[in-house]
Design a protein around this motif. Structure first.
Motif, mmCIF file in Angstrom:
data_model
loop_
_atom_site.group_PDB
_atom_site.id
_atom_site.type_symbol
_atom_site.label_atom_id
_atom_site.label_comp_id
_atom_site.label_asym_id
_atom_site.label_seq_id
_atom_site.Cartn_x
_atom_site.Cartn_y
_atom_site.Cartn_z
ATOM 1 N N ALA A 303 1.149 -1.031 -0.045
ATOM 2 C CA ALA A 303 -0.066 -0.026 0.332
ATOM 3 C C ALA A 303 0.956 1.218 0.143
ATOM 4 O O ALA A 303 0.563 2.046 -0.278
ATOM 5 N N ASP A 304 2.082 1.388 0.573
ATOM 6 C CA ASP A 304 2.991 2.204 0.630
ATOM 7 C C ASP A 304 3.765 2.630 -0.720
ATOM 8 O O ASP A 304 4.473 3.762 -0.819
ATOM 9 N N ARG A 305 3.442 1.642 -1.396
ATOM 10 C CA ARG A 305 3.779 1.483 -2.628
ATOM 11 C C ARG A 305 3.402 2.607 -3.718
ATOM 12 O O ARG A 305 3.731 2.047 -5.241
ATOM 13 N N VAL A 306 1.977 2.241 -3.891
ATOM 14 C CA VAL A 306 0.851 3.087 -4.386
ATOM 15 C C VAL A 306 0.754 4.180 -4.758
ATOM 16 O O VAL A 306 0.555 5.155 -4.292
ATOM 17 N N PHE A 307 0.891 4.548 -6.302
ATOM 18 C CA PHE A 307 0.530 5.934 -6.419
ATOM 19 C C PHE A 307 -0.138 6.268 -7.634
ATOM 20 O O PHE A 307 -0.508 4.671 -8.799
ATOM 21 N N THR A 308 -1.375 6.946 -7.792
ATOM 22 C CA THR A 308 -2.753 6.857 -8.536
ATOM 23 C C THR A 308 -2.589 8.587 -9.527
ATOM 24 O O THR A 308 -1.871 9.885 -9.005
ATOM 25 N N THR A 309 -3.152 8.900 -10.670
ATOM 26 C CA THR A 309 -2.937 10.129 -11.413
ATOM 27 C C THR A 309 -4.324 9.597 -12.302
ATOM 28 O O THR A 309 -5.090 8.686 -12.556
ATOM 29 N N GLY A 310 -4.785 11.061 -13.050
ATOM 30 C CA GLY A 310 -5.981 11.090 -13.263
ATOM 31 C C GLY A 310 -7.073 10.457 -13.078
ATOM 32 O O GLY A 310 -7.989 11.561 -11.363
ATOM 33 N N PRO A 311 -8.076 10.119 -13.149
ATOM 34 C CA PRO A 311 -9.325 9.639 -12.521
ATOM 35 C C PRO A 311 -9.258 8.949 -11.364
ATOM 36 O O PRO A 311 -9.885 8.615 -10.378
ATOM 37 N N VAL A 312 -8.413 8.602 -11.281
ATOM 38 C CA VAL A 312 -7.932 7.362 -9.997
ATOM 39 C C VAL A 312 -7.884 7.999 -8.526
ATOM 40 O O VAL A 312 -7.077 8.299 -8.879
ATOM 41 N N ALA A 313 -8.750 7.134 -7.508
ATOM 42 C CA ALA A 313 -8.059 8.190 -6.240
ATOM 43 C C ALA A 313 -8.217 6.351 -5.331
ATOM 44 O O ALA A 313 -9.211 5.971 -5.371
ATOM 45 N N TYR A 314 -7.590 6.423 -3.931
ATOM 46 C CA TYR A 314 -7.615 5.842 -3.099
ATOM 47 C C TYR A 314 -6.860 6.662 -1.436
ATOM 48 O O TYR A 314 -5.487 6.751 -1.763
ATOM 49 N N PRO A 315 -7.179 5.629 -1.279
ATOM 50 C CA PRO A 315 -7.227 7.378 0.642
ATOM 51 C C PRO A 315 -5.823 6.489 0.899
ATOM 52 O O PRO A 315 -5.438 5.482 1.003
#
Length: 553
Positions: A303-315
């Motif tokens: 979980a600490d290695r997840v990045f998002t961009t565009g329409p993607v988001a996660y708390p």
């Protein structure tokens, strides 16, 4: 919908009990509150659509409404936006654009549409409105990708507003909604054509290319999703930094584009379809960038290695936003890759069972490709039509008896071994075309060649479905017949809303005899299913043996 239910969602194939997720969380991991917020986003977009149409909004204000509609619909796709704060912000932005359009046009701002009215509508109306809504979500995703590359079509964006506004029409019945569903398919065809143009004019025409499956030593980044524009930005910023880039899932076809292939540090493809990410990402010494669907709630192991961009988001995940010109700063992602360091020596991934629990020999990183440690992609319409004379001659001489398009979304529900079994049992003188992540069910198979052509050809992402249509139309022209008269059968797997929009496009084109599975959409009522079977000969899959016997009879 029962008022005591904390959520209601039945837009994807894995929905609970094949009827709908109604508890505290959905099968995708979406919490009830998040589901409600996504309904609020959709309801706000309906109000925006009604306002834009009433006000005759144009110019920059219309562009803002169009872009926000694409973004908002994309965010409500399965496995995209799980972040409540981001969804609340999205609702606020929609309201701001709506109110500005209303003021400029001298009209009252339309109120948000209550999605409970849709979920509680009479069964067939609910089914058809859901078909329209979910098709619009898929259509908006394709439009979003094209717009990211600077390609737009006013007819596409106008229809997004038209379709959304129609959801609020309490008088709309099947006579209105069924033609509207087919219009979703018609406009989606234009949108996919636009996206194909955007991709090929920006990155070149895909060509058959082998992508490595072994990760080299040193720092690296895994990029997942569908967005070629984000991949290009990342490649530009990692060039010369000593950080390699590997695609995952639907981004495998990126290796076939000439303008992306020229980046020497785009090294290969790691992993298979989206539902295996929790296994495949668990021990990676590298960050993962999600550009679009499908993001699963990350396991604690990565979980600490997840990045998002565009329409993607996660708390809790680091989100890379865009500046006013669409640029993005991937510095935090690159620094994380350098910090983690990657593998000390080349690392080949072994096969795993995969999350579906099916003992079909699939799943994991080694479940695609050949013994040399590569897998081949890039058989888009440019490559296939470039060999059209060979294909036509092989059919006329009897070397090729039939074409099967076997593809679509993969998923975790048991029953998807059907597609591997189907391909294995297909006649030796048939050609298998495939696209989207459903190909990971069988693209490790060595099916040999016919007339110098590989029997198994990967045509790309679900975003590349337009290419398959181009090929079918070209073959029909070569044989001077209709597409339905070709020795061609479509065997489609579905999971989410992009697949719904593609199905509607095929129905708009009059394609008959489509085999669909592994289960039928929960939002298709018995009455609507009867229409699809009667008018379009849509066929729920049964067993590979029985279906092949029916096709070949």
């Amino acid at each position: 919908m029962n008022e005591t239910m904390t959520m209601f969602c039945f837009q994807c194939e894995q929905t609970a009990g094949c009827s709908g997720c109604t508890g505290a969380a959905g099968a995708c991991g979406k919490q009830a509150g998040t589901a409600r917020l996504q309904d609020e986003v959709t309801g706000a977009l309906v109000g925006l659509a009604q306002t834009v149409r009433a006000a005759g909004t144009g110019g920059d204000a219309r562009r803002a409404a169009d872009d926000l509609t694409m973004e908002g619909l994309f965010a409500t796709l399965t496995n995209v936006d799980f972040d409540d704060a981001d969804l609340r912000d999205l609702v606020g932005r929609v309201h701001a654009v709506r109110d500005k359009a209303a003021e400029a046009g001298g009209v009252d701002a339309a109120p948000d549409y209550d999605l409970d009215l849709l979920w509680n509508a009479p069964e067939d109306v609910r089914s058809l409105k859901s078909l329209v809504l979910f098709g619009l979500r898929g259509l908006a995703a394709y439009a979003y990708h094209a717009a990211a590359l600077g390609y737009r079509d006013d007819a596409v964006s106008s229809f997004l507003h038209e379709g959304l506004a129609a959801l609020a029409d309490a008088e709309a019945d099947a006579d209105v909604l069924l033609p509207l569903s087919l219009k979703v398919g018609e406009v989606n065809l234009r949108c996919m054509e636009l996206l194909d143009q955007a991709n090929t004019e920006t990155f070149g025409t895909p060509e058959p290319t082998a992508a490595a499956r072994t990760v080299e030593a040193g720092p690296f980044i895994v990029i997942s999703g569908h967005d070629l524009h984000d991949l290009k930005l990342l490649l530009d910023q990692t060039q010369g930094r000593g950080v390699n880039v590997y695609t995952h899932g639907e981004l495998l076809p990126a290796h076939a584009y000439p303008e992306l292939k020229r980046y020497a540090h785009l090294k290969g493809n790691l992993g298979t379809a989206w539902q295996n990410q929790r296994v495949e990402f668990a021990d990676l010494p590298a960050p993962i960038l999600f550009t679009t669907n499908c993001l699963m709630p990350p396991a604690a192991s990565y979980a600490d290695r997840v990045f998002t961009t565009g329409p993607v988001a996660y708390p809790g995940a680091t989100r890379i936003g865009a500046d006013g010109d669409g640029g993005k700063d991937f510095a935090p992602l690159i620094e994380r890759a350098l910090e983690l360091g990657g593998y000390a020596e080349p690392h080949a991934f072994g096969a795993t069972e995969g999350e579906s629990g099916e003992s079909d020999g699939k799943g994991g990183c080694a479940a695609a490709g050949d013994a040399s440690g590569t897998l081949t992609t890039g058989f888009g319409h440019g490559a296939v039509l470039g060999a059209a004379d060979t294909v036509v001659d092989a059919v006329k001489q009897g070397a090729i008896s039939r074409f099967f398009l076997v593809g679509g979304c993969d998923g975790a529900r048991p029953g998807r071994s059907y597609f591997r079994d189907f391909v294995q049992q297909a006649p030796d003188d048939s050609i298998i075309l495939t696209l989207a992540c459903g190909k990971y069910r069988f693209n490790d198979l060595d099916l040999g060649t016919i007339a110098g052509l590989p029997r198994l050809m990967d045509m790309g992402q679900c975003n590349d479905a337009y290419g398959a249509i181009r090929v079918a139309v070209a073959l029909a022209e070569a044989f001077e017949c209709e597409v339905n008269d070709l020795p061609l059968t479509l065997v489609l797997s579905w999971y989410e809303q992009k697949a719904v929009s593609i199905l509607l496009t095929l129905l708009h084109l009059g394609i008959r005899g489509i085999y669909l599975g592994p289960t039928l959409p929960a939002f298709v009522s018995p009455g609507v299913l009867d229409v699809l079977v009667r008018e379009f000969d849509v066929r729920p899959i049964s067993t590979p043996e029985d279906d092949l016997a029916a096709i070949l009879s």
